[in-house]
Design a protein around this motif. Structure first.
Motif, PDB file in Angstrom:
ATOM      1  N   GLU A  15       0.882  -1.159   0.000  1.00 37.50           N
ATOM      2  CA  GLU A  15       0.000   0.000   0.000  1.00 37.50           C
ATOM      3  C   GLU A  15       0.920   1.209   0.000  1.00 37.50           C
ATOM      4  O   GLU A  15       1.766   1.334   0.875  1.00 37.50           O
ATOM      5  CB  GLU A  15      -0.870   0.004   1.254  1.00 37.50           C
ATOM      6  CG  GLU A  15      -1.872  -1.149   1.264  1.00 37.50           C
ATOM      7  CD  GLU A  15      -2.404  -1.408   2.662  1.00 37.50           C
ATOM      8  OE1 GLU A  15      -3.492  -0.930   2.967  1.00 37.50           O
ATOM      9  OE2 GLU A  15      -1.723  -2.089   3.440  1.00 37.50           O
ATOM     10  N   GLU A 220       1.934  -5.805   8.704  1.00 40.13           N
ATOM     11  CA  GLU A 220       2.094  -4.657   7.814  1.00 40.13           C
ATOM     12  C   GLU A 220       3.173  -3.738   8.353  1.00 40.13           C
ATOM     13  O   GLU A 220       3.040  -3.196   9.448  1.00 40.13           O
ATOM     14  CB  GLU A 220       0.754  -3.918   7.714  1.00 40.13           C
ATOM     15  CG  GLU A 220       0.817  -2.665   6.861  1.00 40.13           C
ATOM     16  CD  GLU A 220      -0.558  -2.008   6.694  1.00 40.13           C
ATOM     17  OE1 GLU A 220      -1.550  -2.549   7.209  1.00 40.13           O
ATOM     18  OE2 GLU A 220      -0.619  -0.943   6.053  1.00 40.13           O
ATOM     19  N   LYS A 271      -3.635  -5.281  14.386  1.00 40.01           N
ATOM     20  CA  LYS A 271      -4.243  -4.689  13.205  1.00 40.01           C
ATOM     21  C   LYS A 271      -5.763  -4.544  13.376  1.00 40.01           C
ATOM     22  O   LYS A 271      -6.438  -5.466  13.786  1.00 40.01           O
ATOM     23  CB  LYS A 271      -3.912  -5.619  12.036  1.00 40.01           C
ATOM     24  CG  LYS A 271      -4.624  -5.342  10.778  1.00 40.01           C
ATOM     25  CD  LYS A 271      -3.943  -4.230  10.019  1.00 40.01           C
ATOM     26  CE  LYS A 271      -4.762  -3.913   8.769  1.00 40.01           C
ATOM     27  NZ  LYS A 271      -4.384  -2.645   8.202  1.00 40.01           N
TER      28      LYS A 271
HETATM   29 MG    MG Z   1      -4.066  -1.102   4.981  1.00 38.01          MG
END
Ligand code: MG
Ligand code: ADP
Length: 483
Positions: A15, A220, A271
């Motif tokens: 992203e 992430e 998350k």
């Molecule tokens: Mg995201």
């Protein structure tokens, strides 16, 4: 072409937040310039004062359309702005305006070349979407006075969030993708690409799995703002996940930060899911409607894209695809190539020189091609002197060195350094005869069928000619003399 790490396959999706190069914010008229004094570029809308309403910046939409066209995506005729709700001190509205269910750019792909061992392979990463959203402000932690402050200058800065499918299989692929994406957004001019200032920041979603198995749980890594850290962070994260799994622990989905000083990633928070943000359509903004005529107008006004230019380099100049891709790394490199190729009429030689000697010298001195002390026109003259046999390839490198050091023009340097190739056949024959007479053993061996014995003759001939003999002519003459 998956490269396994300790028997695991690495899976990465990106992203990327690209800050769009508009002069004003996405929903207000406040300026977006970087580095101003805190809170001098935040207006009532950015500060979320009651009664203010967002107004869409047409420049941001146009840049999103340009991006969609550049990556062959679908530009939604109708997309929706949504509120992403969360609390943070740098977000005075209590929500970020973004796009959720229907993004403006859908699908598309980014492809690039990658060196795998000695081979060059083409890799294509599918994009899932790219959507428009606003940036948040910044919390400034002023340790020296023990206080934190909020700077809303960045609040409302337009961003395009570009999301890939989980298509990358190594940190090398991930970095190559990020570089290619960076090239595209800067080439089309929708983002200045300044990574230090945060204009182009990447989040890498990383998981590992046994080959062929279901996707693993991802973590992430947030805000990677240099290609070097990106590689280090992903490599560390992959090893960490594999160690966890090998030790019998399950990976928990999380958001992590990379610390360049320790070289480690550390969990920041577990998350959140989309549901945690309670997305809903923003009632303050109508749907974003993009007519096909608008898309076509933008398409007509866009400069030639790197991949289209690369294809043209293949068809018009007969370059291999690899060269064409390398030469379209930036507009400046492409322009330099075209200028020199057209001036000397030898595109492949120009390409070799630019990807070789020119790049090497530029890299070593940390210069960009617009700052090259050797102009495209000079390179073209130099190439001309190689192909008309005035100088050898070796001598050409010395001439290039002279050009680099601003010692003068090509012909003057050739004269000054005495690099002219020996084109006087009589003189060359004399040297060859002498060398043959002095090396009867090599002559005998060659005549007896040992082709390698020729090398023992060419070396001394080149030496006796002080490197000025033309190797092609030396070979031809030797063959004639030795039968
Ligand atoms: Mg995201
Ligand atoms: P979110 O919006 O919650 O971050 P998405 O499903 O939109 O989640 O995915 C975000 C990114 O994570 C995308 O780039 C996607 O390709 C990538 N991704 C999804 N699943 C995985 C996985 N198992 N491993 C690595 N990357 C993944």
């Amino acid at each position: 072409m998956s490269k396994l790490v300790q028997g695991y396959e690495v899976v990465i999706g990106f992203e990327t937040h690209a800050q769009l190069s508009t002069t004003s914010k996405i929903f207000s008229r406040a300026p977006t310039a970087f580095g101003a004094q805190a809170n001098t570029q935040a207006c009532a809308v950015d500060m979320a004062l009651p009664g203010t309403l967002p107004v869409m910046n047409i420049g941001a939409v146009e840049r999103a359309i340009e991006f969609g066209l550049a990556i062959n995506a679908h530009i939604a005729e109708r997309s929706i702005f949504a509120r992403k709700n969360y609390f943070y001190p740098d977000l005075p509205k209590g929500y970020q305006i973004s796009q959720f269910e229907i993004p403006v750019v859908q699908g598309g792909e980014v492809s690039f070349f990658l060196e795998v061992g000695k081979e060059t392979v083409r890799k294509t990463v599918r994009l899932e979407r790219a959507h428009l959203e606003e940036d948040a402000g910044k919390s400034l932690h002023e340790d020296f006075i023990g206080q934190s402050g909020i700077d809303l200058n960045r609040a409302g800065t337009p961003l395009l969030e570009i999301v890939t499918q989980p298509d990358m299989r190594s940190s090398e692929e991930a970095v190559a993708y990020a570089k290619e994406l960076h090239k595209i957004v800067t080439w089309i001019g929708i983002c200045d690409g300044n990574m230090q200032e945060g204009s182009f920041r990447c989040d890498a979603n990383v998981s590992v799995r046994k080959p062929g198995g279901p996707l693993g749980t991802r973590r992430e890594i947030k805000n990677l703002n240099s290609f070097k850290f990106m590689q280090q962070a992903i490599d560390y994260e992959v090893r960490w996940q594999i160690d966890q799994i090998e030790d019998g622990h399950a990976i928990e989905q999380a958001t992590v930060l990379f610390n360049p000083d320790s070289g480690e990633t550390r969990a920041m928070r577990t998350k959140e899911d989309a549901a945690d943000y309670r997305y809903f359509p923003d009632p303050d903004l109508p749907p974003l409607v993009i007519g096909r005529d608008w898309v076509e107008r933008v398409r007509g006004e866009m400069a030639e894209l790197p991949r289209v230019m690369a294809e043209r380099f293949v068809s018009d100049y007969g370059l291999p695809e690899y060269d064409a891709t390398q030469l379209t790394q930036s507009k400046a490199v492409a322009a330099y190539f075209e200028a020199s190729a057209q001036a000397c009429g030898q595109a492949k030689l120009a390409s070799n020189w630019i990807m070789g000697e020119v790049s090497r010298r530029l890299n070593a001195s940390e210069l960009s091609i617009d700052q090259s002390p050797v102009s495209a026109a000079q390179l073209a003259v130099l190439i001309g002197r190689i192909s008309d046999n005035t100088i050898s390839n070796n001598a050409a490198r010395q001439v290039f060195e002279g050009l680099w050091n601003q010692e003068g023009e090509v012909d003057a340097i050739i004269d000054a350094k005495g690099l002219k190739q020996m084109n006087d056949m009589g003189e060359l024959e004399k040297i060859i005869d002498e060398v043959l007479a002095a090396n009867p053993k090599n002559v005998e061996e060659f005549k007896a069928g040992n082709a390698k014995a020729l090398n023992g003759l060419v070396g001394p001939i080149m030496k006796a000619s002080k490197g000025k003999a033309n190797p092609g002519q030396v070979n031809a003459l030797l063959m004639k003399k030795l039968g």
